[in-house]
Design an enzyme around this catalytic site. Structure first.
Site, PDB file in Angstrom:
ATOM      1  N   CYS A   1      19.874  67.830 -34.154  1.00  0.00           N
ATOM      2  CA  CYS A   1      20.063  69.284 -34.237  1.00  0.00           C
ATOM      3  C   CYS A   1      18.916  70.024 -33.560  1.00  0.00           C
ATOM      4  CB  CYS A   1      20.160  69.706 -35.701  1.00  0.00           C
ATOM      5  SG  CYS A   1      20.260  71.502 -35.919  1.00  0.00           S
TER       6      CYS A   1
ATOM      7  N   CYS B   1      16.710  72.202 -36.231  1.00  0.00           N
ATOM      8  CA  CYS B   1      15.896  71.582 -37.278  1.00  0.00           C
ATOM      9  C   CYS B   1      14.444  71.492 -36.804  1.00  0.00           C
ATOM     10  CB  CYS B   1      16.421  70.188 -37.600  1.00  0.00           C
ATOM     11  SG  CYS B   1      17.923  70.198 -38.614  1.00  0.00           S
TER      12      CYS B   1
ATOM     13  N   HIS C   1      22.372  79.732 -38.980  1.00  0.00           N
ATOM     14  CA  HIS C   1      21.746  80.554 -37.945  1.00  0.00           C
ATOM     15  C   HIS C   1      22.654  81.722 -37.583  1.00  0.00           C
ATOM     16  CE1 HIS C   1      24.606  78.413 -35.396  1.00  0.00           C
ATOM     17  NE2 HIS C   1      24.327  79.251 -34.412  1.00  0.00           N
TER      18      HIS C   1
ATOM     19  N   GLN D   1      22.747  85.094 -34.316  1.00  0.00           N
ATOM     20  CA  GLN D   1      22.318  85.406 -32.962  1.00  0.00           C
ATOM     21  C   GLN D   1      22.067  86.902 -32.821  1.00  0.00           C
ATOM     22  OE1 GLN D   1      24.457  83.193 -29.703  1.00  0.00           O
ATOM     23  NE2 GLN D   1      25.823  82.600 -31.379  1.00  0.00           N
TER      24      GLN D   1
END
Length: 372
Positions: free
Chosen positions: A75, A78, A190, A192
């Site tokens: 990932c 991470c 997450h 954006q």
């Protein structure tokens, strides 16, 4: 008070850590740097002008190669480890924001042509950032602790102010896509932020409506504020009411599940929120998301979109910040797809009744409470 510290990744992109304490922030700067030796960033993509609609369309073919649903040990959001160097060099972090490696807009900044015609092409000026909500690999905003969620709110606000000051930016858009049914390509919690070099089509329509109402109304009232007052007075579609924020299903909801979260005070964007308003937003938003997930036995896919005022002077006083949370989920095992009327004509046909959806959300047992 949240502290933010800025550094650079190996290809020059900015990385900003947001921490709840000064001591943690100092440790961030003393921590490891990006050792990947990435190649130089490519130039911006392009935008093309559509004279039939007056809209700019971004062409970003380089995004075809972006990371798609990697294994947990690969990932990019991470923390870095000896066996995997990610986009975030730290071995742990609270909230991190960095320039997207595969941006739709940017990294160049500038002004688009003022009088475009058919065939007009320009660099896709602007900036795209990724907001990693937490170092844990799985989850979403709704799974964050109140303390971590509050840090994300501060990060949104700080980035909104910083991006708004950049050359050529006309609109800053913070959002979270949640779930594979929405098209999410990374499972790590997450969101954006897009900083556009133009006012996007839906924002332009809303801004014009808001400005017309503001200029015609007695006392210069905002349209979003008037709708909030009407919804609170009616009560039929209200979901939650806090000290500074309230949530309701809109009277003319487009989507099977749609909720608006609105501040009681007129603010143009997240950067204008006071500390006590950010505190209330954190709590109300987390409860709203818990109720959304409480509707069904599995997590609900959604798009959480922060509508902030465009940066044009005419629209700022008339446009009020608000969140629009939408989901295509129309039943436990059914999704709404945009078909002919919606996709081709922009004329939405809703499969649910807003008053019934609001009642279901009010009655929903939050998923967190069910687990307990």
């Amino acid at each position: 008070m949240t502290v933010h510290t800025s550094t650079r990744l190996s290809d020059g992109r900015e990385l900003i850590y947001f921490d709840a304490s000064e001591a943690t922030a100092r440790r961030r700067l003393a921590g490891p740097s990006d050792r990947r030796g990435l190649p130089d960033r490519p130039a911006s993509g392009t935008v093309r002008y559509d004279p039939l609609t007056g809209e700019w369309i971004a062409v970003a073919a380089h995004r075809q190669t972006r990371t798609h649903l990697p294994a947990a040990d690969q990932c990019p959001l991470c923390p870095s480890s000896p066996s995997h160097l990610s986009e975030i060099p730290a071995t742990d972090y609270e909230v991190a924001v960095f320039e997207n490696r595969f941006p739709s807009f940017g990294p160049e900044l500038g002004l688009l042509p003022a009088d475009p015609v058919w065939g007009t092409t320009a660099p896709a000026y602007g900036r795209c950032e990724v907001v990693a909500f937490d170092s844990a690999h799985e989850g979403s905003f709704g799974s964050l602790s109140p303390e971590r969620a509050r840090t994300v709110v501060d990060a949104w606000a700080q980035r909104t102010g910083a991006l708004s000051a950049m050359e050529g930016i006309r609109q800053v858009f913070c959002f979270e896509n949640r779930g594979a049914d929405i098209g999410v390509t990374l499972l790590h919690p997450h969101g954006q932020i897009y900083a556009y070099p133009f006012i996007p089509p839906r924002s332009a329509v809303m801004a014009e409506q808001a400005a017309a109402y503001f200029e015609a109304s007695e006392g210069r009232r905002t349209l979003v504020g008037a709708v909030l007052d009407a919804e609170r007075s009616s009560g039929e579609r209200m979901v939650l009411e806090g000290r500074h924020f309230s949530a309701y299903v809109p009277f003319a909801a487009r989507w099977p599940l749609e909720v608006h979260l609105v501040p009681h005070r007129q603010v143009a964007d997240l950067a204008e929120l006071r500390d006590e308003e950010r505190d209330d937003l954190t709590g109300v938003y987390l409860e709203l998301l818990a109720r959304v997930d409480g509707l069904y036995s599995t997590p609900t896919p959604y798009i959480a979109a922060w509508h902030q005022a465009p940066l044009d002077a005419r629209f700022r006083p008339a446009s009020r910040l608000h969140l629009q949370l939408t989901s295509p989920r129309r039943a436990a095992d059914k999704l709404k797809f945009l078909a002919g009327s919606e996709a081709a004509m922009g004329a939405f046909i809703n499969d649910t009744v807003p008053e019934q959806v609001a009642a279901q959300l009010r009655a929903a047992v939050p998923a967190t409470a069910r687990k307990g």
